[in-house]
Motif scaffolding. Structure first.
Motif, PDB file in Angstrom:
ATOM      1  N   PHE A 256       0.836  -1.202   0.000  1.00 38.75           N
ATOM      2  CA  PHE A 256       0.000   0.000   0.000  1.00 38.75           C
ATOM      3  C   PHE A 256       0.869   1.250   0.000  1.00 38.75           C
ATOM      4  N   CYS A 257       0.601   2.122  -0.961  1.00 36.97           N
ATOM      5  CA  CYS A 257       1.402   3.343  -1.119  1.00 36.97           C
ATOM      6  C   CYS A 257       0.613   4.602  -0.783  1.00 36.97           C
ATOM      7  N   GLY A 258      -0.523   4.451  -0.110  1.00 38.12           N
ATOM      8  CA  GLY A 258      -1.286   5.606   0.321  1.00 38.12           C
ATOM      9  C   GLY A 258      -2.358   6.019  -0.666  1.00 38.12           C
ATOM     10  N   PHE A 259      -3.167   6.977  -0.238  1.00 39.48           N
ATOM     11  CA  PHE A 259      -4.176   7.589  -1.098  1.00 39.48           C
ATOM     12  C   PHE A 259      -3.629   8.950  -1.534  1.00 39.48           C
ATOM     13  N   PRO A 260      -3.153   9.075  -2.744  1.00 42.36           N
ATOM     14  CA  PRO A 260      -2.475  10.309  -3.153  1.00 42.36           C
ATOM     15  C   PRO A 260      -3.388  11.526  -3.249  1.00 42.36           C
TER      16      PRO A 260
ATOM     17  N   ASN B 134      -0.335   0.061  12.566  1.00 42.91           N
ATOM     18  CA  ASN B 134       0.490   1.010  11.798  1.00 42.91           C
ATOM     19  C   ASN B 134      -0.320   2.206  11.327  1.00 42.91           C
ATOM     20  N   PHE B 135      -1.143   2.758  12.210  1.00 43.16           N
ATOM     21  CA  PHE B 135      -1.980   3.887  11.831  1.00 43.16           C
ATOM     22  C   PHE B 135      -1.152   5.078  11.363  1.00 43.16           C
ATOM     23  N   GLY B 136      -0.063   5.365  12.069  1.00 40.99           N
ATOM     24  CA  GLY B 136       0.773   6.496  11.686  1.00 40.99           C
ATOM     25  C   GLY B 136       1.360   6.338  10.299  1.00 40.99           C
ATOM     26  N   GLU B 137       1.820   5.144   9.985  1.00 39.22           N
ATOM     27  CA  GLU B 137       2.365   4.883   8.645  1.00 39.22           C
ATOM     28  C   GLU B 137       1.286   5.042   7.582  1.00 39.22           C
ATOM     29  N   TYR B 138       0.071   4.689   7.951  1.00 43.72           N
ATOM     30  CA  TYR B 138      -1.050   4.773   7.011  1.00 43.72           C
ATOM     31  C   TYR B 138      -1.335   6.216   6.610  1.00 43.72           C
ATOM     32  N   ILE B 139      -1.500   7.114   7.602  1.00 43.08           N
ATOM     33  CA  ILE B 139      -1.869   8.493   7.255  1.00 43.08           C
ATOM     34  C   ILE B 139      -0.688   9.276   6.688  1.00 43.08           C
ATOM     35  N   SER B 140       0.531   8.857   7.013  1.00 39.31           N
ATOM     36  CA  SER B 140       1.693   9.578   6.490  1.00 39.31           C
ATOM     37  C   SER B 140       1.823   9.423   4.981  1.00 39.31           C
ATOM     38  N   GLN B 141       1.126   8.444   4.416  1.00 42.30           N
ATOM     39  CA  GLN B 141       1.177   8.226   2.973  1.00 42.30           C
ATOM     40  C   GLN B 141       0.013   8.898   2.245  1.00 42.30           C
ATOM     41  N   CYS B 142      -0.597   9.856   2.897  1.00 45.36           N
ATOM     42  CA  CYS B 142      -1.674  10.646   2.288  1.00 45.36           C
ATOM     43  C   CYS B 142      -1.258  12.113   2.340  1.00 45.36           C
ATOM     44  N   PRO B 143      -0.404  12.560   1.432  1.00 46.16           N
ATOM     45  CA  PRO B 143       0.262  13.864   1.559  1.00 46.16           C
ATOM     46  C   PRO B 143      -0.658  15.066   1.429  1.00 46.16           C
TER      47      PRO B 143
ATOM     48  N   ILE C 248       3.170  11.917  11.540  1.00 45.50           N
ATOM     49  CA  ILE C 248       2.092  12.888  11.442  1.00 45.50           C
ATOM     50  C   ILE C 248       2.602  14.256  11.001  1.00 45.50           C
ATOM     51  N   ALA C 249       3.861  14.547  11.247  1.00 41.47           N
ATOM     52  CA  ALA C 249       4.428  15.833  10.844  1.00 41.47           C
ATOM     53  C   ALA C 249       4.539  15.978   9.331  1.00 41.47           C
ATOM     54  N   LYS C 250       4.365  14.874   8.594  1.00 36.76           N
ATOM     55  CA  LYS C 250       4.433  14.937   7.131  1.00 36.76           C
ATOM     56  C   LYS C 250       3.203  15.579   6.515  1.00 36.76           C
ATOM     57  N   LEU C 251       2.156  15.770   7.291  1.00 36.31           N
ATOM     58  CA  LEU C 251       0.901  16.313   6.756  1.00 36.31           C
ATOM     59  C   LEU C 251       0.979  17.838   6.709  1.00 36.31           C
ATOM     60  N   LYS C 252       1.735  18.349   5.785  1.00 39.40           N
ATOM     61  CA  LYS C 252       2.025  19.775   5.702  1.00 39.40           C
ATOM     62  C   LYS C 252       0.804  20.622   5.332  1.00 39.40           C
TER      63      LYS C 252
END
Length: 439
Positions: free
Chosen positions: A165-169, A185-194, A218-222
């Motif tokens: 799974f590579c996220g929902f782009p 792996n909830f954090g890994e899941y949302i981090s792949q939704c930029p 979570i900090a990746k969600l700019k």
């Protein structure tokens, strides 16, 4: 010779089927605004409209549709067979899919898998699944094939993302109510939704699931604008004001923040040296350093323990650390029907509203207000520092509402209404007793 009378074109106009000549995009727009049972009924309008309902792009199987089917054939009519008959007749793309699983209803997971495959092929953008049944619904990996999703809402479900799974782009809105992850792996899941702008995570039934969210994830969600989140899910051995501000400081566009402090462990700042100090209260002096959360407009603090000086200090830091804050909602942790107010543990003399600085609050709502020393102190300083305040709503706790006499309620209200407020504030202070207001 008299001229022949002119023939009227009424019969010709009457013969024209204006409804059937509507463009397809107009028909789809009309269909999508109707409950699905009414959209299907349009097939009786004319022969050409018999299958127009198959152009639906938004499919909503909600409680009203469930009750409609029950009225036709009983409890068993809201089943996979009737859902299949509708879904597999639809011709075009499906942009929205809402589905309710009522209490006591068990559906074959393989049927839901078939729907997910169909939806992914039809370019689904909004998916909402509300599982009212007691047992959580385990969704298969087919959900993660819907890569065009922009809005995802799940209630009482269990997820197990595949390693590939590579996220929902394209995902913008994510809402999880009692959603558990098999591998945590909830954090890994949302981090792949930029592109996420709205994240809401709520747990009604019991504790949050195993699996913390790391700060780096979570900090990746700019692009985040709204965050509703239980702080106990944050991967930190101990929470401090500086830790939370460090997290929130990553979201330069954040306008709305809701933090649930239930089951949080806060440590005393006097014995903690933060690595990233964005908001500091100097020990014993009462001096304040403003932070950079200039975009935050709405703040909700849930389960604040007003009997803890550490947690109250945290709440104060969050409020006065957001200089552009306009709306504030506070829900204390103690809300039992019969419970004595906690002992005042907060040293109010350490703080001075003059040194704190002015706030730009317009609206304040205080739920489960008990009238303890700390409650009154916070309310007093909020009033003194908020010159632009227009409204403050106070909802007394159940013990005050139930057990106080009318005279005691009047004395309690007078005490609150007489609190000093900023000279330029025209705030209406509204105390609500069981739905009845007292100004």
């Amino acid at each position: 010779m008299e001229p022949a009378p002119k023939k009227h074109n009424a019969s010709k106009l009457a013969s024209e089927d204006i409804i059937s000549k509507m463009p397809e995009d107009v028909i789809v727009n009309i269909m999508d605004r109707l409950p699905i049972q009414y959209a299907i009924r349009t097939s009786i309008l004319s022969r050409k409209w018999r299958f127009k309902w198959t152009l639906l792009s938004q499919v909503v199987f909600d409680v009203f549709f469930c009750e409609y089917l029950k009225g036709l054939g009983g409890e068993n009519w809201y089943d996979a067979n009737n859902i299949n008959r509708i879904l597999f007749h639809l011709k075009g793309s499906i942009t929205k899919f809402d589905f309710l699983i009522p209490y006591g209803k068990v559906l074959d997971v393989t049927e839901i898998d078939h729907w997910m495959i169909l939806l992914s092929r039809k370019g689904i953008k909004e998916f909402n699944l509300l599982n009212i049944h007691v047992t959580p619904l385990t969704l298969s990996s087919y959900l993660f094939s819907c890569v065009k999703l922009e809005h995802l809402m799940l209630y009482n479900c269990s997820l197990n993302p595949t390693p590939t799974f590579c996220g929902f782009p394209y995902l913008l809105h994510l809402i999880f109510y009692d959603v558990k992850f098999v591998n945590g792996n909830f954090g890994e899941y949302i981090s792949q939704c930029p592109l996420l702008e709205f994240v809401k995570v709520v747990y009604f039934n019991g504790d949050p699931p195993i699996g913390k969210i790391k700060m780096i994830e979570i900090a990746k969600l700019k692009k985040l604008k709204c965050l509703i989140f239980p702080l106990c899910m944050l991967d930190s051995t101990a929470l401090t004001t500086s830790v939370v501000f460090d997290l929130v400081g990553h979201f330069s566009k954040l306008q709305e923040l809701s933090l649930d402090l239930h089951k949080c462990k806060l440590i005393d700042l006097a014995f903690y040296v933060p690595c990233f100090s964005k908001f500091v209260r100097e020990s014993g002096v009462g001096k304040w350093v403003r932070t950079s959360l200039s975009c935050l407009r709405t703040l909700r603090l849930l389960a604040v323990d007003f009997g803890s000086d550490i947690m109250l200090s945290f709440a104060i830091d969050m409020i006065w650390g957001s200089p552009e804050l306009q709306k504030l909602y506070i829900i204390p942790a103690y809300n039992a029907a019969i419970q004595s107010p906690p002992p005042p543990a907060f040293c109010a003399s350490d703080f001075n509203h003059i040194s704190m600085g002015q706030l730009r609050l317009r609206s304040i709502a205080f739920t489960y207000f008990r009238g303890s020393k700390n409650d009154i102190w916070l309310m007093k300083n909020l009033l003194a520092c908020s010159r632009l305040l227009k409204e403050i709503l106070i909802y007394p706790c159940l013990s005050l509402t139930t057990y106080l006499s009318d005279d005691e309620k009047s004395m309690f209200a007078t005490k609150l209404l007489d609190l000093h407020r900023s000279s330029s504030s025209a705030a209406e202070r509204n105390i609500i007793w069981d739905g009845h207001s007292e100004y």
